[in-house]
Design a protein around this motif. Structure first.
Motif, PDB file in Angstrom:
ATOM      1  N   TYR A  47      10.631  82.696  38.106  1.00 48.92           N
ATOM      2  CA  TYR A  47      10.813  83.828  39.021  1.00 48.92           C
ATOM      3  C   TYR A  47       9.602  83.959  39.953  1.00 48.92           C
ATOM      4  CZ  TYR A  47      10.860  88.397  41.034  1.00 48.92           C
ATOM      5  OH  TYR A  47      10.789  89.406  41.959  1.00 48.92           O
TER       6      TYR A  47
ATOM      7  N   ARG B 249      14.634  88.816  51.515  1.00 43.95           N
ATOM      8  CA  ARG B 249      13.820  89.741  50.716  1.00 43.95           C
ATOM      9  C   ARG B 249      12.751  90.427  51.566  1.00 43.95           C
ATOM     10  NH1 ARG B 249      11.077  88.950  44.836  1.00 43.95           N
ATOM     11  NH2 ARG B 249      10.256  91.038  44.753  1.00 43.95           N
TER      12      ARG B 249
ATOM     13  N   GLY C  67       8.182  98.522  36.824  1.00 40.48           N
ATOM     14  CA  GLY C  67       8.556  97.110  36.634  1.00 40.48           C
ATOM     15  C   GLY C  67       7.801  96.251  37.630  1.00 40.48           C
TER      16      GLY C  67
ATOM     17  N   ASP D   8       4.882  97.843  33.422  1.00 39.63           N
ATOM     18  CA  ASP D   8       5.795  96.760  33.039  1.00 39.63           C
ATOM     19  C   ASP D   8       5.687  96.574  31.525  1.00 39.63           C
ATOM     20  OD1 ASP D   8       7.051  94.303  35.050  1.00 39.63           O
ATOM     21  OD2 ASP D   8       7.065  93.958  32.886  1.00 39.63           O
TER      22      ASP D   8
ATOM     23  N   LEU E 286      10.328 100.663  30.071  1.00 41.23           N
ATOM     24  CA  LEU E 286      10.982 101.691  30.894  1.00 41.23           C
ATOM     25  C   LEU E 286      12.276 102.207  30.252  1.00 41.23           C
ATOM     26  CD1 LEU E 286      10.456 100.091  34.413  1.00 41.23           C
ATOM     27  CD2 LEU E 286       9.311 102.125  33.512  1.00 41.23           C
TER      28      LEU E 286
ATOM     29  N   SER F  10      10.870  97.339  42.498  1.00 42.67           N
ATOM     30  CA  SER F  10      11.504  96.198  43.149  1.00 42.67           C
ATOM     31  C   SER F  10      12.146  95.297  42.100  1.00 42.67           C
ATOM     32  CB  SER F  10      10.425  95.471  43.959  1.00 42.67           C
ATOM     33  OG  SER F  10      10.785  94.180  44.249  1.00 42.67           O
TER      34      SER F  10
HETATM   35  C1  LIG Z   1      12.747  90.454  38.670  1.00 49.21           C
HETATM   36  S1  LIG Z   1      11.214  90.975  38.015  1.00 49.21           S
HETATM   37  C2  LIG Z   1      10.561  91.916  39.408  1.00 49.21           C
HETATM   38  C3  LIG Z   1       9.070  92.028  39.344  1.00 49.21           C
HETATM   39  C4  LIG Z   1       8.419  92.689  40.562  1.00 49.21           C
HETATM   40  N1  LIG Z   1       8.766  94.089  40.661  1.00 49.21           N
HETATM   41  C5  LIG Z   1       8.803  91.970  41.830  1.00 49.21           C
HETATM   42  O1  LIG Z   1       9.412  92.578  42.706  1.00 49.21           O
HETATM   43  O2  LIG Z   1       8.486  90.780  41.966  1.00 49.21           O
HETATM   44  C6  LIG Z   1      11.725  92.277  36.906  1.00 49.21           C
HETATM   45  C7  LIG Z   1      10.559  92.968  36.241  1.00 49.21           C
HETATM   46  O3  LIG Z   1      11.039  94.100  35.526  1.00 49.21           O
HETATM   47  C8  LIG Z   1      10.371  94.136  34.278  1.00 49.21           C
HETATM   48  N2  LIG Z   1      11.204  94.880  33.334  1.00 49.21           N
HETATM   49  C9  LIG Z   1      12.488  94.627  32.980  1.00 49.21           C
HETATM   50  N3  LIG Z   1      12.909  95.499  32.057  1.00 49.21           N
HETATM   51  C10 LIG Z   1      11.853  96.326  31.812  1.00 49.21           C
HETATM   52  C11 LIG Z   1      11.651  97.422  30.928  1.00 49.21           C
HETATM   53  N4  LIG Z   1      12.613  97.848  30.096  1.00 49.21           N
HETATM   54  N5  LIG Z   1      10.456  98.042  30.940  1.00 49.21           N
HETATM   55  C12 LIG Z   1       9.448  97.614  31.754  1.00 49.21           C
HETATM   56  N6  LIG Z   1       9.585  96.573  32.598  1.00 49.21           N
HETATM   57  C13 LIG Z   1      10.768  95.936  32.632  1.00 49.21           C
HETATM   58  C14 LIG Z   1      10.181  92.689  33.900  1.00 49.21           C
HETATM   59  O4  LIG Z   1       9.196  92.494  32.920  1.00 49.21           O
HETATM   60  C15 LIG Z   1       9.835  92.083  35.234  1.00 49.21           C
HETATM   61  O5  LIG Z   1       8.453  92.143  35.480  1.00 49.21           O
END
Ligand SMILES: C[S@@+](CC[C@H](N)C(=O)[O-])C[C@H]1O[C@@H](n2cnc3c(N)ncnc32)[C@H](O)[C@@H]1O
Length: 216
Positions: A19, A29, A51, A74, A100, A116
């Protein structure tokens, strides 16, 4: 064992690396991000990123907000390690490990809350309660901007989105809990946000914004 939504992000190093390698390349994006940046006031002093991943969005916001203090939340140690690396020696950013899926810890109040591509990993009920928590955390007049992966109205369009971002549908994230834009906008309005709208959209990428009413 019960599958916790999003847990791949905490355990699957390959997924995280893949990712982060592609994060800057997804079609369109940057357009959505630039609209988000336009709607977070330049004088925002405290910004929360839900996140945060490797802190991509906080870093983009910092560019034009020298006074900004960012808090990135996160639950993935893999992602937080990447964020720590990005912000090494940077005192204006604080990183907090938190799931979260659970109520937010005490973090203080914020001029803006952003996110995001993260909240779509939460169950719908939790998305809704998180939006209400965000409302409480915001200062009057504060902005909530959620740049999100949303549901398509049909399976055909869902497949078209994956084709358009050049991602095999087999790679779809099992932790995605995609939800349509309209339901989420309705929730934001019901919670009390003003100026609620979808400010930008391309296929399954959408920018949902609401503003907490200013104090009377
Ligand atoms: C697709 S990545 C996006 C990361 C960043 N916001 C970006 O735009 O590049 C999704 C993020 O959400 C976090 N995430 C997913 N579920 C989560 C949760 N329950 N609590 C905290 N973070 C979470 C993941 O660890 C990851 O870092």
């Amino acid at each position: 064992m019960e599958h916790m939504p999003g847990e791949e992000w905490t355990t699957d190093e390959q997924r995280v690396r893949r990712y982060l390698k592609r994060a800057g390349e997804f079609a369109h994006r940057a357009e959505g991000e630039s609209v988000l940046l336009e709607h977070v006031p330049r004088d925002a002093r405290r910004v929360l990123d839900l996140g945060t991943g490797d802190g991509r969005l906080l870093a983009l916001l910092q560019v034009d907000r020298q006074e900004m203090h960012g808090v990135g939340v996160d639950f993935s140690e893999l992602m937080l390690a990447a964020a720590r690396k990005r912000f090494a020696g940077e005192e204006r950013v604080e990183l907090v490990r938190h799931d979260l899926g659970k109520s937010l810890p005490v973090l203080g109040r914020f001029d803006a809350v952003v996110s995001s591509f993260a909240i779509h990993h939460l169950e719908h009920e939790r998305k809704q309660s998180l939006y209400a928590e965000v409302f409480e955390l915001l200062e009057p007049g504060g902005v909530f901007a959620n740049f999100e992966h949303v549901a398509s109205p049909s399976h055909r369009l869902h497949l078209a989105f994956f084709a358009a971002i050049e991602e095999p549908i087999e790679n779809e994230d099992p932790s995605d809990r995609l939800l349509d834009v309209e339901t989420q906008l309705d929730w934001l309005r019901t919670i009390g946000f003003e100026d609620v709208d979808c400010y930008w959209k391309w296929l399954e990428m959408a920018l949902l914004i609401g503003v907490k009413p200013p104090a009377l």
